[in-house]
Design an enzyme around this catalytic site. Structure first.
Site, PDB file in Angstrom:
ATOM      1  CD  GLU A 189     -11.911  -0.190  16.638  1.00  0.00           C
ATOM      2  OE1 GLU A 189     -10.908  -0.437  15.828  1.00  0.00           O
ATOM      3  OE2 GLU A 189     -12.197  -1.154  17.645  1.00  0.00           O
ATOM      4  CE  LYS A 205     -10.568  -7.931  18.829  1.00  0.00           C
ATOM      5  NZ  LYS A 205     -10.754  -6.674  19.057  1.00  0.00           N
TER       6      LYS A 205
HETATM    7  N1  PSU Z   1     -13.377  -4.651  17.962  1.00  0.00           N
HETATM    8  C1  PSU Z   1     -13.964  -5.294  16.963  1.00  0.00           C
HETATM    9  N2  PSU Z   1     -13.169  -5.882  15.873  1.00  0.00           N
HETATM   10  C2  PSU Z   1     -11.839  -5.496  15.869  1.00  0.00           C
HETATM   11  C3  PSU Z   1     -11.364  -4.688  16.853  1.00  0.00           C
HETATM   12  C4  PSU Z   1     -12.125  -4.382  17.905  1.00  0.00           C
HETATM   13  O1  PSU Z   1     -15.400  -5.906  16.958  1.00  0.00           O
HETATM   14  O2  PSU Z   1     -11.381  -5.786  14.875  1.00  0.00           O
HETATM   15  C5  PSU Z   1      -9.904  -4.230  16.754  1.00  0.00           C
HETATM   16  C6  PSU Z   1      -9.525  -3.004  17.662  1.00  0.00           C
HETATM   17  O3  PSU Z   1      -9.242  -1.879  16.670  1.00  0.00           O
HETATM   18  C7  PSU Z   1      -8.678  -3.373  18.730  1.00  0.00           C
HETATM   19  C8  PSU Z   1      -7.879  -4.382  17.889  1.00  0.00           C
HETATM   20  O4  PSU Z   1      -7.854  -2.197  19.343  1.00  0.00           O
HETATM   21  O5  PSU Z   1      -9.061  -4.947  17.316  1.00  0.00           O
HETATM   22  C9  PSU Z   1      -6.769  -5.307  18.991  1.00  0.00           C
HETATM   23  O6  PSU Z   1      -6.088  -5.655  18.016  1.00  0.00           O
HETATM   24  P1  PSU Z   1      -4.453  -6.132  18.939  1.00  0.00           P
HETATM   25  O7  PSU Z   1      -5.065  -7.640  19.661  1.00  0.00           O
HETATM   26  O8  PSU Z   1      -3.563  -6.614  17.861  1.00  0.00           O
HETATM   27  O9  PSU Z   1      -4.016  -5.308  19.881  1.00  0.00           O
END
Ligand code: PSU
Ligand code: MN
Length: 302
Positions: free
Chosen positions: A25, A159
């Site tokens: 990604e 996360k």
């Molecule tokens: N993994 C990481 N760092 C990130 C992300 C994933 O180590 O920044 C990103 C991914 O793109 C994931 C996003 O889809 O964070 C989640 O964002 P939100 O909580 O706004 O859906």
């Protein structure tokens, strides 16, 4: 209407030859890590995929084209660009249709990978249910995507800034298999273990590939989440992180950070509060995930 897609030279060759490919990604590059570590990490992760026997395809939207694999100069440009959109299922098509540029989250990368015929995708951590979601309703679109799109996603869990028990409850409700690689508890991103029991445990890539194929044979929609613990030497213990995450969350609250800005804000605050240790851990876990994803992609071809 056709989708304007651009393939990197190595992704195009690998797809034509039916070789193992791993999607990567780009939101982690634009919103998850600061420059220049973001570009350095993206390069290392691509090389980890190659060294593990597969071909990397970093996904992003640039100038209204859906890129499957970025050339080195494109990766550089994206890593330094300011105000890049963060694209999920809701805005991916609009960005392409209006000639925009944006980084793909887990959800949007899954959609793009599936369109390109790529079955395996590696990232750091998926999005999930935010703490306080009972009032904010902030639940990442990544969860629903896992229920819809048939891609196996390798991550170090969700996360740890999130409400992890609620995140895994939602995945269970959505019928998403959560496979823990090689241990009995679900990993917690910067920490290798948690007190949540593994819903499914598998110890090798061949089993993970076999269940991916079985789901396809049974006509089950959606993908699999493979959670791969951060290597022990690189982890930050959950007890060390707990007060830091609490402090970052309090700052987000005080500054009224909302919607797409929440996750990038929290990651940036935690980077600061750990003196960069969260970033080293994040880099180590993404690289570890890339290697496992490459093994799964190769096992799928057998
Ligand atoms: N993994 C990481 N760092 C990130 C992300 C994933 O180590 O920044 C990103 C991914 O793109 C994931 C996003 O889809 O964070 C989640 O964002 P939100 O909580 O706004 O859906
Ligand atoms: Mn959100």
């Amino acid at each position: 209407m056709t989708i304007p897609m651009t393939y990197s030279a190595e992704a195009a060759a690998a797809l034509a030859d039916g070789r193992a490919i791993v999607a990567l990604e780009s939101t982690i590059i634009t919103h998850g890590m600061p420059f220049p570590q973001n570009v350095d990490t993206a390069r290392l992760v691509e090389q980890d995929v190659r060294d593990s026997g597969a071909v990397p395809a970093t996904i992003a939207v640039m100038g209204g084209r859906l890129h499957i694999g970025l050339e080195a100069a494109e990766l550089d440009a994206l890593g330094q660009a300011q105000h890049v959109a963060k694209l999920s299922r809701a805005d991916l098509a609009a960005c392409i249709a209006t000639g925009g540029t944006g980084a793909t989250t887990v959800a949007a990368t899954m959609i793009a990978a599936h369109l390109a015929g790529i079955h395996v995708f590696a990232t750091g951590g998926i999005g999930g249910v935010h703490r306080g979601a009972e009032t904010s309703f902030d639940i990442s679109a990544d969860l629903q995507e896992l229920a819809l799109t048939p891609v196996t996603v390798v991550a170090a869990g969700a996360k740890a800034i999130l409400d992890l028990p609620k995140t895994f409850e939602v995945l269970e409700t959505l019928g998403v298999p959560v496979i823990v690689y090689g241990q009995d508890s679900i990993p917690a991103f910067w920490s290798a273990t948690s007190d949540m029991a593994a819903p499914l445990r598998m110890d090798d890539a061949v089993q993970i590939a076999a269940s991916h194929k079985m789901r396809a044979a049974m006509g089950l929609a959606g993908g699999q989440l493979v959670t791969n613990p951060i290597p022990a030497g690189d982890e930050i213990p959950a007890a060390t992180l707990a007060p830091i995450i609490a402090q970052a969350l309090a700052q987000a609250d005080a500054q009224k950070i909302s919607a797409k800005a929440v996750t990038p804000f929290l990651l940036d605050r935690i980077l600061d509060l750990t003196d960069g240790r969260s970033l080293s851990a994040n880099i180590a876990l993404v690289r570890n995930n890339a290697r496992l994803a490459a093994e799964i992609a190769q096992a799928l071809l057998k």
